[in-house]
Design an enzyme around this catalytic site. Structure first.
Site, PDB file in Angstrom:
ATOM      1  N   PRO A 140    -125.433  43.257  12.828  1.00  0.00           N
ATOM      2  CG  PRO A 140    -127.732  42.917  13.153  1.00  0.00           C
ATOM      3  CD  PRO A 140    -126.685  44.011  13.065  1.00  0.00           C
ATOM      4  CG  ASP A 165    -123.198  47.194  -0.606  1.00  0.00           C
ATOM      5  OD1 ASP A 165    -123.671  47.686  -1.653  1.00  0.00           O
ATOM      6  OD2 ASP A 165    -123.821  46.391   0.110  1.00  0.00           O
ATOM      7  CB  SER A 186    -119.290  49.481   7.079  1.00  0.00           C
ATOM      8  OG  SER A 186    -118.928  50.493   7.970  1.00  0.00           O
ATOM      9  CB  ALA A 207    -127.873  41.027   8.649  1.00  0.00           C
ATOM     10  CE  LYS A 219    -125.935  47.903   2.510  1.00  0.00           C
ATOM     11  NZ  LYS A 219    -126.982  46.976   2.075  1.00  0.00           N
ATOM     12  N   GLY A 259    -119.610  44.240   6.746  1.00  0.00           N
ATOM     13  CA  GLY A 259    -118.286  43.874   6.235  1.00  0.00           C
ATOM     14  C   GLY A 259    -117.746  44.942   5.289  1.00  0.00           C
TER      15      GLY A 259
HETATM   16  O1  C5P Z   1    -119.517  43.112  -4.418  1.00  0.00           O
HETATM   17  P1  C5P Z   1    -119.888  42.117  -3.383  1.00  0.00           P
HETATM   18  O2  C5P Z   1    -118.754  41.157  -3.083  1.00  0.00           O
HETATM   19  O3  C5P Z   1    -120.483  42.691  -2.147  1.00  0.00           O
HETATM   20  O4  C5P Z   1    -121.045  41.249  -4.037  1.00  0.00           O
HETATM   21  C1  C5P Z   1    -121.315  39.931  -3.629  1.00  0.00           C
HETATM   22  C2  C5P Z   1    -122.024  39.203  -4.756  1.00  0.00           C
HETATM   23  O5  C5P Z   1    -123.343  39.739  -4.931  1.00  0.00           O
HETATM   24  C3  C5P Z   1    -121.370  39.340  -6.115  1.00  0.00           C
HETATM   25  O6  C5P Z   1    -120.395  38.364  -6.320  1.00  0.00           O
HETATM   26  C4  C5P Z   1    -122.542  39.162  -7.065  1.00  0.00           C
HETATM   27  O7  C5P Z   1    -122.829  37.791  -7.209  1.00  0.00           O
HETATM   28  C5  C5P Z   1    -123.701  39.776  -6.295  1.00  0.00           C
HETATM   29  N1  C5P Z   1    -123.960  41.178  -6.706  1.00  0.00           N
HETATM   30  C6  C5P Z   1    -124.582  41.413  -7.933  1.00  0.00           C
HETATM   31  N2  C5P Z   1    -124.804  42.685  -8.336  1.00  0.00           N
HETATM   32  C7  C5P Z   1    -124.475  43.744  -7.566  1.00  0.00           C
HETATM   33  C8  C5P Z   1    -123.862  43.548  -6.299  1.00  0.00           C
HETATM   34  C9  C5P Z   1    -123.611  42.230  -5.911  1.00  0.00           C
HETATM   35  O8  C5P Z   1    -124.913  40.461  -8.651  1.00  0.00           O
HETATM   36  N3  C5P Z   1    -124.717  44.972  -8.009  1.00  0.00           N
END
Ligand code: C5P
Length: 306
Positions: free
Chosen positions: A105, A147, A115, A108, A22, A113
């Site tokens: 990548p 995501d 996806s 990045a 994405k 991951g």
């Molecule tokens: O949800 P994911 O594991 O991809 O998010 C990784 C980290 O990014 C979260 O632990 C959080 O610290 C930060 N994050 C955030 N707000 C979001 C998405 C991610 O603070 N909306």
């Protein structure tokens, strides 16, 4: 939910699926939540660049293989966590061998991951005929990462709100060409958000009028205008952790790219251009000057009906 279509050749036992990347065309941070996450308004675009995931039966247990040196094959890999979650919650005791051919990548800002995790949820639901509902898959996807739900949605373009995990599809006919330039730095999303918090008032406010203009341009099919409205509020935070992002932006501008923006929490910088010839020319220019950067050309993913 996207249709599960196998691309494996001459092996009826295996299931092979594309797991797309994405690009965030817009990302504004609108608040900080009590759970440590941030409230976002983002515009996702699914692109053609994709990893390939291969699912094969094995006698027992779960084995994951990925030749990429930065991709672990154990529980640190979100795709492995997704498979484990499906096995445990649906009580399946079948063996699974998962092979990930990484083309996106890593770490990045391109959602590789997330996806892969979404593709595992969709694939196992289909392959093992589990009959899990769309709501269940979305709930499990949200647990795995903010995501992941976008990759479970049957939308090429979507607005993401809350943590970026509540989605509204955007109906549009626009298509973009992109040059993706990733300097050799892995950025942790959590660290970029922490750096954003540390910026305080210097982090600025989400530019909601630009979001509205971008949305209108997408919905009304105004490609050229939409491409000039991309924006990412995490840029100053990502640049603080990875100053090379500024060099990438400069190199793309020098190569003739007019619209350049960060995707996700970076460090990939995206040039959005009208035509393939522009994308190839800019990519060749940047790749020649910076052989240590990963330079890829991609475009808006075809919709699943095509
Ligand atoms: O949800 P994911 O594991 O991809 O998010 C990784 C980290 O990014 C979260 O632990 C959080 O610290 C930060 N994050 C955030 N707000 C979001 C998405 C991610 O603070 N909306």
């Amino acid at each position: 939910m996207p249709v599960v279509k196998s691309a494996c050749s001459a092996n009826t036992e295996a299931l092979c699926l594309q797991s797309p990347a994405k690009v965030n065309l817009y990302l504004g941070v609108t608040g900080v939540r009590t759970d440590g996450y941030h409230e976002l308004v983002t515009v996702f675009e699914r692109v053609a660049l994709a990893d390939e995931l291969r699912f094969e039966p094995q006698d027992e247990g779960l084995a994951c293989h990925c030749a990429h040196p930065q991709v672990p094959s154990d529980e640190r890999n979100i795709a492995v966590r997704a498979a484990r979650l499906v096995m445990e919650r649906s009580g399946v005791s079948r063996g699974l061998r998962l092979t990930i051919d990484k083309r996106i990548p890593v770490a990045a800002g391109l959602g590789g991951g997330s996806s892969n995790a979404a593709t595992v949820l969709l694939a196992l639901n289909h392959w093992w005929a589990l009959g899990l509902s769309r709501e269940t898959l979305l709930a499990w996807g949200r647990e795995l990462g903010a995501d992941v739900p976008f990759f479970l949605a049957d939308a090429v373009f979507a607005i993401g709100v809350n943590r970026g995990d509540v989605l509204v599809p955007v109906a549009t006919r626009v298509t973009f060409w992109h040059v993706l330039v990733s300097p050799p730095i892995a950025l942790s999303t959590a660290e970029v958000f922490r750096a954003w918090d540390a910026l305080g008032s210097a982090a600025g406010r989400a530019n909601m009028s630009q979001f509205a203009q971008l949305l209108a341009a997408l919905v009304e099919g105004r490609n050229d205008e939409a491409q000039g409205l991309t924006w990412n509020q995490l840029l100053p935070a990502a640049e603080r952790l990875a100053p090379a992002i500024r060099d990438v932006e400069e190199a793309l501008a020098q190569a003739g790219a007019a619209s350049v923006h960060l995707t996700g929490s970076g460090p990939t910088v995206v040039a959005t251009v009208p035509a393939e010839t522009d994308a190839r020319r800019i990519a060749a220019h940047v790749a020649q000057a910076h052989p240590d950067w990963q330079v890829l050309v991609t475009h808006t993913a075809p919709s699943s009906e095509q």
